[in-house]
Design an enzyme around this catalytic site. Structure first.
Site, short mmCIF file in Angstrom:
data_model
loop_
_atom_site.label_atom_id
_atom_site.label_comp_id
_atom_site.label_asym_id
_atom_site.label_seq_id
_atom_site.Cartn_x
_atom_site.Cartn_y
_atom_site.Cartn_z
N ASP A 1 20.81 34.84 -9.10
CA ASP A 1 19.71 35.64 -8.56
C ASP A 1 20.16 36.29 -7.25
OD1 ASP A 1 19.52 33.65 -6.56
OD2 ASP A 1 18.01 32.54 -7.69
N ASP B 1 25.31 28.11 -7.99
CA ASP B 1 23.94 28.00 -7.47
C ASP B 1 23.91 26.94 -6.37
OD1 ASP B 1 21.31 28.68 -7.17
OD2 ASP B 1 20.76 28.34 -9.26
N ASP C 1 0.82 -1.22 0.00
CA ASP C 1 0.00 0.00 0.00
C ASP C 1 0.85 1.27 0.00
OD1 ASP C 1 1.05 -0.02 2.52
OD2 ASP C 1 -0.87 0.02 3.58
N ARG D 1 13.04 25.63 -0.41
CA ARG D 1 12.61 26.81 -1.18
C ARG D 1 11.24 27.32 -0.72
NH1 ARG D 1 13.93 24.59 -7.15
NH2 ARG D 1 13.33 22.66 -6.12
N HIS E 1 19.37 26.38 1.42
CA HIS E 1 18.91 27.36 0.43
C HIS E 1 18.82 28.78 1.00
CE1 HIS E 1 16.72 29.04 -2.92
NE2 HIS E 1 15.76 29.41 -2.10
N LYS F 1 16.69 37.58 -11.34
CA LYS F 1 15.78 36.57 -11.89
C LYS F 1 14.39 36.74 -11.33
CE LYS F 1 15.71 32.26 -10.17
NZ LYS F 1 16.21 30.93 -9.80
N GLY G 1 16.25 25.12 -15.53
CA GLY G 1 15.75 26.37 -16.09
C GLY G 1 16.58 27.59 -15.71
C1 R5P Z 1 16.32 29.28 -6.60
O1 R5P Z 1 16.09 30.16 -5.79
C2 R5P Z 1 17.40 28.28 -6.42
O2 R5P Z 1 18.52 28.84 -5.80
C3 R5P Z 1 17.80 27.64 -7.75
O3 R5P Z 1 18.31 28.63 -8.60
C4 R5P Z 1 16.62 26.99 -8.43
O4 R5P Z 1 15.78 26.41 -7.51
C5 R5P Z 1 17.08 25.97 -9.42
O5 R5P Z 1 15.96 25.33 -9.95
P1 R5P Z 1 15.81 25.09 -11.51
O6 R5P Z 1 16.99 24.28 -11.94
O7 R5P Z 1 14.51 24.34 -11.64
O8 R5P Z 1 15.73 26.42 -12.19
#
Ligand code: R5P
Length: 313
Positions: A170, A219, A38, A97, A131, A193, A226
């Site tokens: 960003d 990052d 399940d 996030r 994050h 961004k 993306g």
């Molecule tokens: C956003 O604030 C994070 O620091 C990353 O830049 C983001 O979450 C990356 O996600 P993706 O690869 O889907 O753009």
């Protein structure tokens, strides 16, 4: 180091947990995890933990909810079996996030995850490149967010040109990019961004000069890819040399990310193994292990030593 600790591996990244155990001259604690038809999980510790310090290594990477529940079940089992102290080692902290409300009637899921981990009996959380540092404030127990920057920089340094500009994709990553730039002795530029949805972002502005320079985008994670694709396009449009590298701590790399990222002229994508890396047939992807960093931090905890050099202050 006294042998009064046990390391358990959840199923999210057994390879990483095994490497941490090897680094610490230990073996993984015996346990079994089973999934019932399940969908419910059953976790069992197959050795005693009474009076022991326990480290449970489980990144809450996709499938996030399954890995989170598994971690909570491990903690509950350890607490009920009278472990003396339970550290949840969450190299990747899922839901990070979701650290604020973007509108009314929304949850702050990162805060909910903090509540859940504390409710089941976690005494201490160790994570890597959280994050948003303020997530620590959702907890009433000690949280140590280690930085992968020194490990990443050592892996990057030999291949980087002296003209490289470090790019924050960003506003949220400026602190991290600045730390990389400091370690590399390089300048920083920042992209602005905007996020339209979970999968749609748009770069609207660049602060800094990248004309005819190679770039290194920093990052905390690559999820759909993306953000990186948008950043690469914006940098090339601003005149950057088509020599762009990427360093991201958590290579979540969801289905489709590879196709997106290989369409572009990225020289190299460097990630750590906080999240179990995908199959090894991606020539531009390099994985550096974070196991020595985690092991060395855990050794310091066991010796009640300081963590300077492991965290960004
Ligand atoms: C956003 O604030 C994070 O620091 C990353 O830049 C983001 O979450 C990356 O996600 P993706 O690869 O889907 O753009």
């Amino acid at each position: 180091m006294k042998d009064d600790f046990t390391i358990f591996a959840g199923r999210a990244n057994v390879a990483l947990a095994t490497s941490v155990a090897v680094e610490m001259g230990a073996r993984l604690g015996a346990c079994s995890v089973e999934r019932f038809p399940d969908g419910e999980l059953s976790v069992r510790l197959d050795e005693p933990v009474r009076g022991r310090k326990v480290f449970i290594i489980q990144p809450t990477s996709p499938p996030v909810n399954d890995h989170l529940i598994e971690l909570l079940a491990f903690v509950d089992a350890c607490r009920r079996a009278s472990a003396a102290h339970i550290t949840a080692v969450m190299p990747y902290f899922g839901y990070a996030r979701a650290d604020k409300r973007h509108g009314r009637r929304e949850p702050i899921t990162a805060s909910m995850v903090a509540d859940l981990t504390q409710a089941v009996g976690v005494n201490h959380v160790v994570t890597i490149d959280l994050h948003a540092p303020q997530i620590e404030g959702f907890f009433h127990i000690p949280v140590d967010s280690l930085t992968a920057a020194p490990v990443m920089v050592e892996a990057l340094r030999p291949g980087l040109s002296a003209e490289t500009v470090v790019i924050s994709p960003d506003a949220g990553r400026v602190r991290m990019a600045t730390e990389y730039a400091r370690l590399l002795g390089a300048p920083v530029a920042v992209l602005h961004k905007e996020r339209a949805s979970g999968v749609e972002t748009r770069v609207t502005r660049l602060v800094g000069d990248v004309r005819d320079r190679p770039c290194l985008i920093i990052d905390d994670m690559i999820s759909t890819g993306g953000t990186i694709v948008e950043s690469v396009e914006a940098l090339l449009e601003a005149g950057a040399r088509p020599e762009i590298s990427v360093a991201a701590t958590h290579g979540i790399l969801l289905a489709g990310a590879r196709e997106k990222l290989t369409r572009h002229e990225t020289r190299e994508i460097l990630v750590t193994d906080t999240v179990a890396p995908p199959a090894h047939d991606w020539p531009h992807l390099r994985v550096v292990s974070i196991a020595p960093l985690i092991a060395s931090a855990l050794r310091r905890f066991l010796a009640d030593g300081p963590l300077s050099g492991y965290i960004v202050s």
